[in-house]
Design a protein around this motif. Structure first.
Motif, mmCIF file in Angstrom:
data_model
loop_
_atom_site.group_PDB
_atom_site.id
_atom_site.type_symbol
_atom_site.label_atom_id
_atom_site.label_comp_id
_atom_site.label_asym_id
_atom_site.label_seq_id
_atom_site.Cartn_x
_atom_site.Cartn_y
_atom_site.Cartn_z
ATOM 1 N N LYS A 1 0.860 -1.192 0.000
ATOM 2 C CA LYS A 1 0.000 0.000 0.000
ATOM 3 C C LYS A 1 0.896 1.243 0.000
ATOM 4 C CE LYS A 1 -3.827 -0.401 2.485
ATOM 5 N NZ LYS A 1 -4.761 -0.352 3.625
ATOM 6 N N PHE A 2 0.658 2.187 -0.905
ATOM 7 C CA PHE A 2 1.518 3.382 -0.897
ATOM 8 C C PHE A 2 0.741 4.688 -0.792
ATOM 9 C CE2 PHE A 2 0.750 4.900 -5.203
ATOM 10 C CZ PHE A 2 0.360 3.754 -5.885
ATOM 11 N N LEU A 3 -0.575 4.641 -0.994
ATOM 12 C CA LEU A 3 -1.326 5.897 -1.002
ATOM 13 C C LEU A 3 -2.675 5.701 -0.317
ATOM 14 C CD1 LEU A 3 -1.481 8.818 -2.186
ATOM 15 C CD2 LEU A 3 -2.465 7.836 -4.242
ATOM 16 N N ASN A 4 -2.995 6.639 0.593
ATOM 17 C CA ASN A 4 -4.285 6.568 1.274
ATOM 18 C C ASN A 4 -5.065 7.846 0.959
ATOM 19 O OD1 ASN A 4 -6.434 6.336 2.962
ATOM 20 N ND2 ASN A 4 -5.259 6.240 4.866
ATOM 21 N N LEU A 5 -6.134 7.705 0.187
ATOM 22 C CA LEU A 5 -6.919 8.886 -0.214
ATOM 23 C C LEU A 5 -8.196 9.024 0.621
ATOM 24 C CD1 LEU A 5 -6.241 8.688 -4.055
ATOM 25 C CD2 LEU A 5 -5.366 10.395 -2.470
ATOM 26 N N LEU A 6 -8.182 8.376 1.753
ATOM 27 C CA LEU A 6 -9.217 8.540 2.790
ATOM 28 C C LEU A 6 -10.598 8.060 2.350
ATOM 29 C CD1 LEU A 6 -8.028 12.043 4.056
ATOM 30 C CD2 LEU A 6 -7.230 9.791 4.812
ATOM 31 N N LYS A 7 -11.577 8.518 3.104
ATOM 32 C CA LYS A 7 -12.954 8.057 2.883
ATOM 33 C C LYS A 7 -13.520 8.707 1.614
ATOM 34 C CE LYS A 7 -16.530 8.863 5.575
ATOM 35 N NZ LYS A 7 -17.401 9.197 6.641
ATOM 36 N N PHE B 1 -19.802 5.135 1.495
ATOM 37 C CA PHE B 1 -18.393 5.541 1.528
ATOM 38 C C PHE B 1 -17.502 4.322 1.730
ATOM 39 C CE2 PHE B 1 -20.473 9.514 2.575
ATOM 40 C CZ PHE B 1 -19.692 10.455 1.919
ATOM 41 N N TYR B 2 -16.301 4.398 1.226
ATOM 42 C CA TYR B 2 -15.330 3.312 1.414
ATOM 43 C C TYR B 2 -13.958 3.966 1.569
ATOM 44 C CZ TYR B 2 -13.740 4.337 -3.243
ATOM 45 O OH TYR B 2 -13.211 5.004 -4.321
ATOM 46 N N ASN B 3 -12.974 3.196 1.994
ATOM 47 C CA ASN B 3 -11.644 3.776 2.136
ATOM 48 C C ASN B 3 -10.836 3.561 0.855
ATOM 49 O OD1 ASN B 3 -10.051 5.134 4.364
ATOM 50 N ND2 ASN B 3 -8.596 3.830 3.269
ATOM 51 N N LEU B 4 -10.392 4.653 0.251
ATOM 52 C CA LEU B 4 -9.675 4.557 -1.027
ATOM 53 C C LEU B 4 -8.166 4.505 -0.776
ATOM 54 C CD1 LEU B 4 -9.451 4.701 -4.134
ATOM 55 C CD2 LEU B 4 -9.795 7.140 -4.002
ATOM 56 N N SER B 5 -7.603 3.303 -0.883
ATOM 57 C CA SER B 5 -6.141 3.255 -0.837
ATOM 58 C C SER B 5 -5.617 2.455 -2.019
ATOM 59 C CB SER B 5 -5.622 2.741 0.506
ATOM 60 O OG SER B 5 -6.339 1.639 0.907
ATOM 61 N N VAL B 6 -4.368 2.740 -2.354
ATOM 62 C CA VAL B 6 -3.809 2.243 -3.611
ATOM 63 C C VAL B 6 -2.579 1.383 -3.335
ATOM 64 C CG1 VAL B 6 -3.087 2.947 -5.938
ATOM 65 C CG2 VAL B 6 -4.544 4.460 -4.596
ATOM 66 N N ILE B 7 -2.493 0.263 -4.058
ATOM 67 C CA ILE B 7 -1.379 -0.680 -3.824
ATOM 68 C C ILE B 7 -0.549 -0.903 -5.093
ATOM 69 C CG2 ILE B 7 -2.461 -1.954 -1.908
ATOM 70 C CD1 ILE B 7 -3.444 -3.991 -3.943
ATOM 71 N N LEU C 1 8.907 0.280 -6.085
ATOM 72 C CA LEU C 1 8.002 0.792 -5.045
ATOM 73 C C LEU C 1 8.358 2.238 -4.668
ATOM 74 C CD1 LEU C 1 5.739 0.310 -2.957
ATOM 75 C CD2 LEU C 1 7.482 -0.621 -1.422
ATOM 76 N N SER C 2 9.666 2.550 -4.654
ATOM 77 C CA SER C 2 10.091 3.897 -4.205
ATOM 78 C C SER C 2 9.492 5.003 -5.088
ATOM 79 C CB SER C 2 11.611 3.985 -4.185
ATOM 80 O OG SER C 2 12.105 3.732 -5.471
ATOM 81 N N THR C 3 9.262 4.715 -6.373
ATOM 82 C CA THR C 3 8.657 5.714 -7.273
ATOM 83 C C THR C 3 7.265 6.089 -6.764
ATOM 84 O OG1 THR C 3 9.846 4.700 -9.082
ATOM 85 C CG2 THR C 3 7.992 6.101 -9.720
ATOM 86 N N TYR C 4 6.555 5.086 -6.263
ATOM 87 C CA TYR C 4 5.174 5.311 -5.823
ATOM 88 C C TYR C 4 5.124 5.970 -4.445
ATOM 89 C CZ TYR C 4 4.410 2.499 -9.910
ATOM 90 O OH TYR C 4 4.428 2.063 -11.212
ATOM 91 N N THR C 5 6.070 5.621 -3.583
ATOM 92 C CA THR C 5 6.049 6.252 -2.253
ATOM 93 C C THR C 5 6.426 7.738 -2.378
ATOM 94 O OG1 THR C 5 8.237 5.338 -1.834
ATOM 95 C CG2 THR C 5 6.411 4.132 -0.889
ATOM 96 N N LYS C 6 7.335 8.030 -3.292
ATOM 97 C CA LYS C 6 7.698 9.445 -3.517
ATOM 98 C C LYS C 6 6.494 10.214 -4.081
ATOM 99 C CE LYS C 6 12.541 8.702 -4.449
ATOM 100 N NZ LYS C 6 13.398 8.278 -5.570
ATOM 101 N N PHE C 7 5.781 9.561 -4.984
ATOM 102 C CA PHE C 7 4.571 10.151 -5.570
ATOM 103 C C PHE C 7 3.563 10.474 -4.448
ATOM 104 C CE2 PHE C 7 0.216 8.742 -6.914
ATOM 105 C CZ PHE C 7 -0.131 9.814 -7.707
ATOM 106 N N ALA C 8 3.412 9.539 -3.519
ATOM 107 C CA ALA C 8 2.456 9.729 -2.415
ATOM 108 C C ALA C 8 2.819 10.973 -1.585
ATOM 109 C CB ALA C 8 2.402 8.480 -1.547
#
Ligand code: DWN
Length: 397
Positions: free
Chosen positions: A4-10, A31-37, A270-277
């Motif tokens: 999981k690298f991004l949490n866009l909340l509810k 509503f649901y929790n939007l997170s991205v893997i 993975l580091s590309t996505y964590t930096k993006f987050a």
């Protein structure tokens, strides 16, 4: 492994525009929790928990693909291009929306698949055989009982919406002729990273594709990419040309070129996505800062385009009608309704941005060129656009 690298909340379901704001409507809002893997094995980027498609693709589906001049032109030009390159005798479109692509084919030369009943009705009325179903194994068995295999299958902004890609691509394999071609286009992960367009993540965009990810996944269904194009549409999309592993097509240079570009960009890391987050978080705080400052100065700010994308921004950043007065949109069936989650009123954009508006946030930033052309009067009288891509900035004449 899935990271999981991004949490866009509810977040709400983006298609759930509310017809009025009352206790019953808002209590029933889902509503649901939007997170991205990121899948470290096949490099695919997906939502961690997709929403049930039956909640999304209803008989009240709001988006009309033919709303913008840009997209009407794009669908016409790809239809002509595919017809002249592959000379298909029999074709299919998956996710035909309001028929903007189909219209470029003769009625007996193409069939359509569209699960939203209000949309399927439109193309049926136009005279095209339309299956009002989700694309899956069961539907393919039904279609192949009634029709022959296909020379061309086309799909725009639909494959990325389907949670089960293995079943999707197995069903494509089954429906294609031996030398048939499957062409699909969807938002591109490379562009999302480059543009910081985190609003491409919402309930319907279950996956955002890269070439390296899609090649890994297609292999499992004995399919391969033999050509690829980068498109400007929807803020950066890829058009993949796919055939069976043993089909006659040789692999175009474009495939090798894009693969090496993606490796350089780090779409396999993975580091590309964590930096993006981290950049996404920064974008949120900068946008809020700007909107609050404009409010302090008593500026009138609206949003342009009641896009599904902007639902992500408003809900993630907690932007309601305290910061955005209302949203403008040209789609009739969105007008008079309220945006999902944050409940901002949607008004018609057809007469242009009203005189008293100082700033318009670009919910439809992907149509900046078209909107700028339409809204010259607004710009000439000193009106300004706000965008978050690739970073928060103000656009004036
Ligand atoms: O994949 C999807 C894309 C293709 O369409 C879907 N899942 C849902 C939808 O997403 P979106 O709402 O983010 O798409 P658009 O195409 O960016 O939406 C543009 C919106 O802006 C439309 O509602 C029409 C509106 N618009 C307008 O009011 N005036 C657009 C233009 C160009 C304009 O001049």
């Amino acid at each position: 492994m899935k990271k999981k690298f991004l949490n866009l909340l509810k977040q709400p379901i983006t298609n759930s525009y509310l017809s009025s704001i009352n206790k019953r409507n808002t209590k029933n809002e889902y509503f649901y929790n939007l997170s991205v893997i990121f899948n470290t094995q096949n490099f695919l980027v997906s939502l961690s928990k997709p929403v049930d498609p039956k909640k999304q693709y209803t008989d009240k589906y709001a988006h009309r693909a033919s709303q913008s001049f840009t997209m009407r032109q794009s669908f016409k030009s790809v239809a002509n291009k595919l017809k002249s390159r592959f000379k298909p005798n029999f074709s299919m479109e998956i996710g035909s929306n309001d028929g903007v692509f189909l219209k470029n084919f003769k009625k007996n030369k193409i069939v359509a698949v569209e699960p939203c009943l209000n949309l399927a009705k439109i193309t049926k009325k136009l005279g095209y055989k339309t299956y009002p179903n989700f694309w899956n194994r069961k539907l393919v068995n039904k279609i192949l009982k009634e029709k022959s295999n296909f020379d061309l299958i086309y799909s725009a902004n639909t494959i990325s919406h389907i949670p089960n890609l293995k079943e999707t691509f197995d069903a494509i394999y089954k429906s294609l002729n031996d030398n048939g071609v499957f062409v699909f286009e969807d938002p591109y992960m490379g562009s999302v990273i480059k543009m910081n367009s985190y609003d491409q993540f919402y309930d319907e965009h279950v996956h955002i594709f890269s070439l390296i990810a899609i090649s890994n996944i297609l292999k499992k269904s004995k399919l391969k990419v033999f050509d690829v194009e980068l498109l400007q549409t929807h803020g950066g999309s890829t058009r993949f040309y796919v055939c069976k592993e043993n089909a006659k097509f040789s692999i175009n240079k474009s495939v090798k070129n894009l693969k090496s570009k993606e490796l350089k960009q780090g779409l396999h890391k993975l580091s590309t996505y964590t930096k993006f987050a981290s950049r996404v978080k920064k974008s949120k705080y900068e946008l809020l800062e700007l909107l609050k400052e404009l409010k302090k100065k008593s500026k009138k700010v609206v949003s342009y385009g009641a896009t599904y994308k902007s639902a992500t921004i408003f809900n993630y950043c907690n932007i309601g009608n305290d910061l955005i007065n209302y949203v403008l949109d040209s789609t009739k069936n969105k007008q008079g309704k309220f945006t999902p989650g944050k409940h901002i009123l949607i008004k018609p954009s057809n007469n242009g941005i009203p005189e008293d508006v100082d700033y318009a946030f670009l919910g439809a930033w992907n149509f900046l060129k078209e909107i700028k052309k339409k809204e010259q009067k607004f710009l000439k009288r000193g009106g300004k656009f706000i965008t978050h891509v690739p970073k928060i900035k103000i656009i004036s004449l």
